[in-house]
Design an enzyme around this catalytic site. Structure first.
Site, short mmCIF file in Angstrom:
data_model
loop_
_atom_site.label_atom_id
_atom_site.label_comp_id
_atom_site.label_asym_id
_atom_site.label_seq_id
_atom_site.Cartn_x
_atom_site.Cartn_y
_atom_site.Cartn_z
NE ARG A 1 -5.37 -6.48 25.09
CZ ARG A 1 -6.17 -6.42 26.16
NH1 ARG A 1 -5.74 -5.91 27.29
NH2 ARG A 1 -7.41 -6.84 26.09
CE LYS B 1 -0.65 -1.94 29.64
NZ LYS B 1 -1.83 -2.05 28.79
NE ARG C 1 -11.60 1.53 34.52
CZ ARG C 1 -10.68 1.10 33.67
NH1 ARG C 1 -10.05 -0.03 33.88
NH2 ARG C 1 -10.36 1.80 32.60
C1 BTN Z 1 -1.05 -2.90 25.40
O1 BTN Z 1 -1.80 -2.06 24.89
O2 BTN Z 1 -1.11 -3.16 26.60
C2 BTN Z 1 -0.07 -3.65 24.55
C3 BTN Z 1 1.18 -2.85 24.31
C4 BTN Z 1 2.22 -3.58 23.50
C5 BTN Z 1 3.37 -2.68 23.13
C6 BTN Z 1 4.50 -3.42 22.47
S1 BTN Z 1 5.94 -2.43 22.31
C7 BTN Z 1 6.69 -3.63 21.30
C8 BTN Z 1 5.61 -4.18 20.40
N1 BTN Z 1 5.50 -3.40 19.19
C9 BTN Z 1 4.35 -2.73 19.13
O3 BTN Z 1 4.02 -1.96 18.21
N2 BTN Z 1 3.59 -3.00 20.21
C10 BTN Z 1 4.25 -3.96 21.08
#
Ligand code: BTN
Length: 321
Positions: A117, A182, A318
């Site tokens: 994200r 996380k 937070r």
């Molecule tokens: C975040 O930042 O919390 C979201 C992470 C999401 C990662 C997943 S891994 C599978 C899918 N492909 C990606 O490129 N991102 C999501």
């Protein structure tokens, strides 16, 4: 050697018996020197291999590989399942693929440009993460998707409970956490096309066993299933559980919207009733007590100026010390 070849090579190894370099070279149509070099590169992915002269190679710990047939069988013909050894990003790949009417799950053993994200990257480990995206068709206009990412978090949390993961909670808007660290992240990208349902590409990354070198790349507090003492013999079983739970919650969300899922979500929220600090990218912040969530998944915070709603966006949450 490409990591795709490395995956094929590693899947020919086991932790129980040695496989000779000659047998591996024949299987992959490579020279023994290339096999040796490729297996040396496995250490970069956190995979440890024992080499004994005259006997060959052996994995120090068993690896669990994804198996599209096993997943397909468990989910039935309503789903389309595909597993790739390597891709830039499973989200990006699904966005490149044409729409399907069925839910489509694309999982990858490795991502070379995993997306997180807010423009961040997402690091995963070879056979030590679940990295997958689900393309899910939604009928109706895009405004109905408000709160979707929260419901996906709830679906993951429930499935992880069933897999024996302790203390799974949610952090608004959609982090799956254990003890404020996380465990899984969610990235949703929505695609709307003329005359067809809109598609949500729901990308999910779950930490199963991250080697130290992958963990060092990550600039936030993370946890994996291994640290939580959850033994994972077969990553397919976890993925199946997650997909079944997504199927249930996405159908419920399509019928009832976020409001129909809110109660369960609030019960899981690690920050419910807590005093928090909400910071925006421009440096501004608000401190208040989390009172709950609105119909569209917005966070309701009691401040000195009354209850204020915050929508999912460029804002981070937070606990206030
Ligand atoms: C975040 O930042 O919390 C979201 C992470 C999401 C990662 C997943 S891994 C599978 C899918 N492909 C990606 O490129 N991102 C999501």
């Amino acid at each position: 050697m490409s990591s795709e070849r490395l995956v094929t090579l590693l899947s020919a190894l086991s932790s129980e018996q040695f496989v000779s370099g000659t047998a591996l070279a024949e299987k992959l149509g490579l020279s023994r020197a290339s096999v040796h070099l490729a297996l040396q590169s496995a250490a970069r992915y956190g995979v440890e291999i024992e080499r004994v002269t005259g006997r060959g190679y052996r994995l120090l710990e068993p690896l669990s590989w994804l198996n599209a047939e096993q997943i397909q069988q468990a989910l039935g013909a309503e789903w389309q399942i595909e597993v790739l050894p390597e891709i830039d990003s499973s989200n990006a790949e699904l966005l490149r693929r044409p729409s399907t009417l069925k839910p489509f799950c694309l999982a990858a053993e490795l991502q070379t440009a995993g997306r997180g994200r807010r423009g961040r990257s997402w690091s995963g480990a070879l056979a030590g993460s679940l990295l997958f995206s689900v393309a899910w068709p939604f009928f109706g206009d895009m405004t109905r998707l408000s709160g979707l990412s929260l419901v996906v978090g709830l679906a993951l949390a429930e499935a992880l409970d069933r897999c024996g993961v302790p203390r799974v909670r949610l952090k608004w808007p959609n982090d799956v956490i254990v003890d404020y660290r996380k465990l899984a992240g969610i990235l949703i990208e929505v695609q709307a096309e003329a005359n067809s349902p809109c598609r949500a590409i729901i990308g999910i990354g779950l930490n199963i066993k991250l080697p130290a070198l992958v963990r060092d790349e990550i600039d936030q507090a993370v946890v994996d299933l291994a640290q939580l003492g959850v033994p994972v013999m077969d990553r397919n079983l976890i993925l199946i559980e997650l997909l079944k739970s997504l199927e249930y919650w996405l159908q419920r969300f399509a019928e009832q919207g976020f409001a129909g899922c809110r109660q369960e979500w609030e019960l899981r929220h690690a920050y419910q009733g807590e005093t928090v600090r909400l910071s925006s990218v421009d440096g501004g912040f608000v401190v208040g007590r989390v009172s709950g969530l609105g119909d569209g998944g917005e966070l309701l915070v009691e401040t000195d100026a009354g209850i204020k709603p915050f929508t999912v966006g460029e804002i981070s949450l937070r606990r206030e010390a």
